[in-house]
Design an enzyme around this catalytic site. Structure first.
Site, PDB file in Angstrom:
ATOM      1  N   ARG A 102      73.807 -29.648 104.919  1.00 16.18           N
ATOM      2  CA  ARG A 102      73.684 -28.571 103.920  1.00 16.18           C
ATOM      3  C   ARG A 102      72.320 -27.944 104.112  1.00 16.18           C
ATOM      4  O   ARG A 102      71.286 -28.608 103.987  1.00 16.18           O
ATOM      5  CB  ARG A 102      73.822 -29.124 102.501  1.00 16.18           C
ATOM      6  N   HIS A 129      80.978 -22.129 102.844  1.00 17.63           N
ATOM      7  CA  HIS A 129      81.143 -23.461 102.249  1.00 17.63           C
ATOM      8  C   HIS A 129      82.579 -23.941 102.568  1.00 17.63           C
ATOM      9  O   HIS A 129      83.449 -23.951 101.695  1.00 17.63           O
ATOM     10  CB  HIS A 129      80.893 -23.370 100.740  1.00 17.63           C
ATOM     11  N   GLN A 132      84.390 -26.813 100.497  1.00 14.97           N
ATOM     12  CA  GLN A 132      84.804 -26.388  99.161  1.00 14.97           C
ATOM     13  C   GLN A 132      86.059 -25.530  99.240  1.00 14.97           C
ATOM     14  O   GLN A 132      87.014 -25.731  98.492  1.00 14.97           O
ATOM     15  CB  GLN A 132      83.658 -25.593  98.496  1.00 14.97           C
ATOM     16  N   ASP A 222      81.783 -18.209  90.581  1.00 18.07           N
ATOM     17  CA  ASP A 222      80.704 -19.070  91.095  1.00 18.07           C
ATOM     18  C   ASP A 222      79.414 -18.585  90.447  1.00 18.07           C
ATOM     19  O   ASP A 222      79.381 -17.487  89.872  1.00 18.07           O
ATOM     20  CB  ASP A 222      80.658 -18.927  92.629  1.00 18.07           C
ATOM     21  N   CYS A 262      83.714 -23.537  91.675  1.00 23.23           N
ATOM     22  CA  CYS A 262      83.343 -24.611  92.612  1.00 23.23           C
ATOM     23  C   CYS A 262      82.380 -25.602  91.951  1.00 23.23           C
ATOM     24  O   CYS A 262      82.253 -26.728  92.425  1.00 23.23           O
ATOM     25  CB  CYS A 262      82.734 -24.021  93.868  1.00 23.23           C
ATOM     26  N   ARG A 290      87.587 -32.687  96.246  1.00 24.76           N
ATOM     27  CA  ARG A 290      86.605 -32.678  97.336  1.00 24.76           C
ATOM     28  C   ARG A 290      86.675 -33.996  98.106  1.00 24.76           C
ATOM     29  O   ARG A 290      86.619 -34.030  99.331  1.00 24.76           O
ATOM     30  CB  ARG A 290      85.172 -32.489  96.779  1.00 24.76           C
TER      31      ARG A 290
HETATM   32  N1   CP Z   1      80.536 -27.392  94.703  1.00 23.50           N
HETATM   33  C1   CP Z   1      79.519 -28.033  95.297  1.00 23.50           C
HETATM   34  O1   CP Z   1      79.357 -27.957  96.517  1.00 23.50           O
HETATM   35  O2   CP Z   1      78.746 -28.746  94.451  1.00 23.50           O
HETATM   36  P1   CP Z   1      77.352 -29.453  94.783  1.00 23.50           P
HETATM   37  O3   CP Z   1      76.354 -28.360  95.005  1.00 23.50           O
HETATM   38  O4   CP Z   1      77.052 -30.290  93.585  1.00 23.50           O
HETATM   39  O5   CP Z   1      77.523 -30.282  96.024  1.00 23.50           O
HETATM   40  N1  NVA Z   2      77.048 -20.187  95.703  1.00 29.34           N
HETATM   41  C1  NVA Z   2      76.563 -21.475  95.270  1.00 29.34           C
HETATM   42  C2  NVA Z   2      77.550 -22.545  95.578  1.00 29.34           C
HETATM   43  C3  NVA Z   2      77.167 -23.899  95.081  1.00 29.34           C
HETATM   44  C4  NVA Z   2      78.181 -24.944  95.407  1.00 29.34           C
HETATM   45  C5  NVA Z   2      75.233 -21.770  95.948  1.00 29.34           C
HETATM   46  O1  NVA Z   2      75.121 -21.539  97.160  1.00 29.34           O
HETATM   47  O2  NVA Z   2      74.304 -22.225  95.272  1.00 29.34           O
END
Ligand code: CP
Ligand code: NVA
Length: 313
Positions: A102, A129, A132, A222, A262, A290
């Site tokens: 990530r 993502h 997700q 989101d 999400c 997930r």
């Molecule tokens: N939806 C998601 O990816 O959540 P986190 O940021 O908590 O991993």
């Molecule tokens: N768009 C959000 C998604 C989090 C799971 C971010 O990137 O923070």
């Protein structure tokens, strides 16, 4: 399936079907699952952004599949002090069997995958993502029994990693996707062009939130301030304020609509607490799924006999 999962762009129909089928099996038989697809394997989780769901569901999933999870904060690694991604990939290739990453720049993940001998799974970048969105497809199919022609309205920041992923998911699965945002937050022109050229899926954009939600099966939203955009918070909250998922918007969608997010949600900003807590909301089913979907992805990337598991299931 390719070596890595970086976006859903290059998945075939068969890849998607196999991921969804194996996820179903993983979910149904979680408590009695015997096969240890990650036995003797170490998967590193390299994170440079916060996470609850992704980190925990991957760590739990790796353990349930018999593997070892190694959590690494990117800033504690030499990567954070200028060691190249290429060298990091080559070194890690001598120790471990897979990476879940990530980070910010999507190109960094592409670069890691290029030099890594192991599979790389994108656990969120500024642009995409995939874990997700595959989970979201799984969840929609679980509730609707199909994906083709299922209507989804995505409200809010339509240039975000989740909106980008949703556009690619529509191309892959045949969803009818309606994106709604102020013009400033309109979806990426190159992704919209790709959607136009795609034989499957129907993707449109409007700034009219009410017409976008009319008759849809799902409303998806989101956060308005994605990770890394904290400096723009005040401006974004002001500019996106008319795109909030409220009871009024849910009613405008009509009977039978379900609410997706999400998570994490910023209650009171992109969605009201009332809507997220209502019986129409399936956000915690998404969160649970997930785990099942990522176990399926890891199995397909790391267990060479995954097809037998699917056939025997
Ligand atoms: N939806 C998601 O990816 O959540 P986190 O940021 O908590 O991993
Ligand atoms: N768009 C959000 C998604 C989090 C799971 C971010 O990137 O923070």
């Amino acid at each position: 399936m390719r070596k890595d999962l970086l976006t859903v762009e290059n998945l075939t129909d068969t890849d998607l079907e196999n991921i969804l089928k194996l996820s179903e099996l993983m979910k149904r038989e979680r408590l009695t699952w015997k096969r240890k697809s990650l036995d003797g394997k170490t998967i590193a989780l390299i994170f440079s952004k916060s996470s609850t769901r992704t980190r925990v569901s991957f760590e739990v999933g790796i353990r349930e599949l018999g593997g070892n999870a190694l959590f690494l904060d990117q800033n504690d690694m030499q990567l954070g002090r200028g060691e190249t991604i290429e060298d990091t990939a080559k070194v890690l290739s001598r120790y471990i069997h897979g990476v879940v990453i990530r980070t910010y720049k999507h190109d960094d993940v592409v670069e890691l995958a290029k030099f890594a001998k192991f599979p790389v799974i994108n656990a969120l970048t500024d642009e995409f993502h995939p874990c997700q969105i595959l989970t979201d497809l799984f969840t929609m199919r679980e509730f609707s029994g199909k994906l083709k022609g299922v209507k989804v309205a995505f409200l809010g920041d339509c240039a975000s990693n989740m909106a980008n992923s949703m556009i690619l998911a529509a191309n892959l699965s045949g969803l009818e996707l309606r994106l709604a945002s102020p013009e400033k937050y309109a979806p990426s022109p190159s992704l919209m062009k790709m959607a136009e050229e795609s034989e499957k899926g129907e993707v449109s954009w409007t700034d009219d939130i009410t017409s976008a939600v009319e008759g849809v099966d799902y409303i998806y939203t989101d956060v308005w301030v994605s990770m890394g955009m904290e400096d723009e918070k005040e401006k974004r909250l002001k500019e996106l304020k008319d795109y909030k998922v409220t009871n009024e918007i849910v009613e405008a969608a009509g009977e039978g609509v379900r609410i997706m997010h999400c998570l994490p949600a910023h209650r009171g900003e992109e969605i009201t607490s009332e809507v997220i807590g209502s019986h129409k909301s399936i956000v915690f089913d998404q969160a649970e799924n997930r785990l099942h979907v990522q176990k399926s992805i890891m199995t397909m990337l790391l267990d060479e006999d995954w097809k037998d598991i699917l056939e025997e299931g």
